[in-house]
Design a protein around this motif. Structure first.
Motif, PDB file in Angstrom:
ATOM      1  N   LYS A 223      26.183  -7.551 -58.022  1.00 20.68           N
ATOM      2  CA  LYS A 223      25.128  -8.555 -58.149  1.00 20.68           C
ATOM      3  C   LYS A 223      24.422  -8.754 -56.805  1.00 20.68           C
ATOM      4  O   LYS A 223      23.198  -8.815 -56.738  1.00 20.68           O
ATOM      5  CB  LYS A 223      25.746  -9.874 -58.620  1.00 20.68           C
ATOM      6  N   ARG A 224      25.233  -8.799 -55.748  1.00 21.30           N
ATOM      7  CA  ARG A 224      24.671  -9.021 -54.410  1.00 21.30           C
ATOM      8  C   ARG A 224      23.717  -7.892 -54.010  1.00 21.30           C
ATOM      9  O   ARG A 224      22.606  -8.131 -53.529  1.00 21.30           O
ATOM     10  CB  ARG A 224      25.814  -9.117 -53.368  1.00 21.30           C
ATOM     11  N   ASP A 227      20.506  -8.079 -55.994  1.00 20.92           N
ATOM     12  CA  ASP A 227      19.665  -9.175 -55.478  1.00 20.92           C
ATOM     13  C   ASP A 227      18.977  -8.774 -54.179  1.00 20.92           C
ATOM     14  O   ASP A 227      17.790  -9.007 -53.973  1.00 20.92           O
ATOM     15  CB  ASP A 227      20.520 -10.419 -55.199  1.00 20.92           C
ATOM     16  N   GLU A 228      19.762  -8.143 -53.312  1.00 17.51           N
ATOM     17  CA  GLU A 228      19.242  -7.757 -51.999  1.00 17.51           C
ATOM     18  C   GLU A 228      18.095  -6.748 -52.133  1.00 17.51           C
ATOM     19  O   GLU A 228      17.056  -6.889 -51.499  1.00 17.51           O
ATOM     20  CB  GLU A 228      20.397  -7.138 -51.207  1.00 17.51           C
ATOM     21  N   TYR A 230      16.228  -6.263 -54.728  1.00 18.52           N
ATOM     22  CA  TYR A 230      15.100  -6.917 -55.392  1.00 18.52           C
ATOM     23  C   TYR A 230      14.280  -7.710 -54.373  1.00 18.52           C
ATOM     24  O   TYR A 230      13.053  -7.546 -54.284  1.00 18.52           O
ATOM     25  CB  TYR A 230      15.615  -7.835 -56.504  1.00 18.52           C
ATOM     26  N   GLU A 231      14.970  -8.540 -53.600  1.00 21.95           N
ATOM     27  CA  GLU A 231      14.260  -9.386 -52.629  1.00 21.95           C
ATOM     28  C   GLU A 231      13.557  -8.546 -51.566  1.00 21.95           C
ATOM     29  O   GLU A 231      12.420  -8.810 -51.198  1.00 21.95           O
ATOM     30  CB  GLU A 231      15.234 -10.359 -51.954  1.00 21.95           C
ATOM     31  N   ARG A 235      10.500  -7.397 -55.293  1.00 20.97           N
ATOM     32  CA  ARG A 235      10.002  -8.657 -55.848  1.00 20.97           C
ATOM     33  C   ARG A 235       8.469  -8.652 -55.951  1.00 20.97           C
ATOM     34  O   ARG A 235       7.907  -9.002 -56.997  1.00 20.97           O
ATOM     35  CB  ARG A 235      10.462  -9.856 -54.994  1.00 20.97           C
ATOM     36  N   TYR A 247      19.174 -11.365 -64.284  1.00 26.04           N
ATOM     37  CA  TYR A 247      20.616 -11.124 -64.190  1.00 26.04           C
ATOM     38  C   TYR A 247      21.358 -12.103 -65.082  1.00 26.04           C
ATOM     39  O   TYR A 247      21.061 -13.307 -65.080  1.00 26.04           O
ATOM     40  CB  TYR A 247      21.120 -11.280 -62.741  1.00 26.04           C
TER      41      TYR A 247
END
Ligand code: NAP
Ligand code: MG
Length: 406
Positions: A223-224, A227-228, A230-231, A235, A247
């Motif tokens: 997940k981390r 997220d990383e 994506y950001e 994004r 998610y």
């Protein structure tokens, strides 16, 4: 009409059995009459892999990396029974798909071809659901341990620095089983990038699911990293295209997928993807209508059918029968590759040809002309007519010629 010209070649990987027969028929009937095909040809048939000690598979993968687009025919992965069938084999060669996937560091995306006349088992599914399966590690590269007496199992990591960390897995009072799994951050990151990139390329939302509430460190890392990535990278692109990254926990995802209309990519961990891709493909109708795309983080793309070499039909073919094997997924592998090549090379007409060929296939099926496997699935009029592969391809060609005014 003049044939469409290409700039850069596509890597063409020929294969085995019935799909090899279809491969040539598709080229002769639906591609070569319209396109001056430029391909770099690699023969991945089992005996040629054997003759080259599987070097041809490695060469084909490297060529795909170099040229950016490949198309692959289904191939035999030898097992004990194939070793008897082909006594000249000097080794039980590994799955070509596995070899290519690891060289391209790619993720496999599987998507069904939908027809109005074949309704998915899940009635509210209206658009394809594309499953992205992470194909490295977890239970597929795990070690198992069976123990008989009471005791305790620990897990130790020894760093190259010499530093050690030990955890208690479990203290047990009798016979027990244990399993050690791993994944690598680099592999999770490649998976994440391939998923975000494919979502952007195909303009679809991306869903991702794990069980990070339970596996806080293991699934938490997935997940981390997502997220990383994506950001950091995606994004803004998602926002510009109006796409969503979503998610959720795997059990919540399953419930939402069933209630959805489809039309998104569902990124799954290795085991979830193994299970869910079979469920989703069956619910959409037929394995013969499932396409498969291997995408690397750098955008290199390889297209193929999700099914195998259709051995049973091949044995009939060898006896002289005209089979009714469904060529749709293999045709769509070619159109996928031609469209991608067209877009990368700025050849709008080549990309348009891919659209037209797909439309001609869909129109042929809508008119009720189809291979045997689909006939039982059709619920609407006209009453479908089962034809041979050859007759199906001829019908598609007729439509394509009419569409193109030839
Ligand atoms: P398969 O080739 O996918 O065929 C299994 C059955 O599914 C067929 O017997 C047929 O059912 C039906 N089917 C699959 N594709 C079809 C199509 N295009 N049109 C009509 N029916 C279709 O799987 P398999 O028999 O398990 O495997 C055969 C070989 O393929 C194996 O050597 C395996 O290693 C290889 N394989 C390769 C790949 C790949 O290269 N990507 C993937 C999977 C398997 P009916 O007989 O009932 O008509
Ligand atoms: Mg499976």
């Amino acid at each position: 009409m003049e044939k469409l010209q290409m700039k850069t070649p596509i890597v063409e990987m020929d294969g085995d059995e019935m799909t090899r027969v279809l491969w040539q028929m598709i080229k002769d009937e639906l591609l070569s009459p319209f396109v001056a095909l430029k391909t770099e040809y690699y023969d991945l048939s089992l005996l040629h892999r054997n003759e080259t000690k599987d070097q041809v598979t490695v060469d084909a993968a490297l060529a795909t990396k170099r040229l950016g687009v490949g198309v692959k025919c289904a191939t035999i992965t030898p097992n004990a029974q194939r070793m008897q069938e082909y006594p000249q084999l000097t080794e039980m060669w590994k799955s070509p798909n596995g070899t290519i996937r690891s060289i391209l560091d790619g993720t496999v995306f599987r998507a069904p071809i939908l027809l109005d006349s074949i309704r998915p088992v899940v009635r509210n599914w209206k658009k394809p659901i594309t499953i992205a399966r992470h194909a490295y590690g977890d239970v597929y590269k795990s070690v198992g341990l069976y123990t008989q007496e009471p005791g305790e199992c620990t897990m130790t990591f020894r760093g190259v620095s010499g530093q050690e960390t030990t955890l208690l897995v479990q203290k047990v009072d009798g016979p027990a089983v244990f399993q050690g799994e791993h994944n690598k951050e680099s592999s999770i990151r490649s998976f994440a990038r391939a998923c975000f990139q494919y979502a952007v390329d195909t303009k679809q939302d991306l869903w991702f699911s794990t069980k990070d509430t339970i596996a806080k460190i293991y699934d938490g890392e997935f997940k981390r990293v997502f997220d990383e990535e994506y950001e950091k990278t995606y994004r803004a692109q998602f926002a510009a295209l109006g796409l969503r990254y979503f998610y959720t926990l795997i059990d919540d995802a399953v419930a939402r997928v069933i209630r959805s209309e489809g039309g998104f990519i569902w990124a799954c961990k290795n085991y979830d993807g193994d299970v869910m891709s079979d469920m989703v493909s069956t619910a959409f109708g037929s394995l013969a209508m499932m396409t498969s795309v291997l995408v690397s983080p750098d955008g290199t793309t390889e297209y193929e059918a999700a099914h195998g070499t259709v051995t049973k039909h091949y044995y009939e073919y060898l006896k002289g029968a005209e089979t009714s094997t469904n060529p749709m997924a293999t045709i769509f592998a070619w159109t996928g590759a031609l469209r991608r090549r067209g877009r990368l090379d700025g050849l709008a007409e080549l990309a348009r040809f891919a659209d037209e060929l797909e439309q001609a296939c869909l129109d042929t099926l809508s008119a009720g002309v189809m291979t045997k496997d689909l006939v039982g699935l059709v619920e609407t009029e006209p009453k479908p007519q089962a034809v041979t592969s050859r007759a199906f391809l001829a019908a598609v060609r007729g439509r394509l010629e009419a569409q193109r005014g030839q």
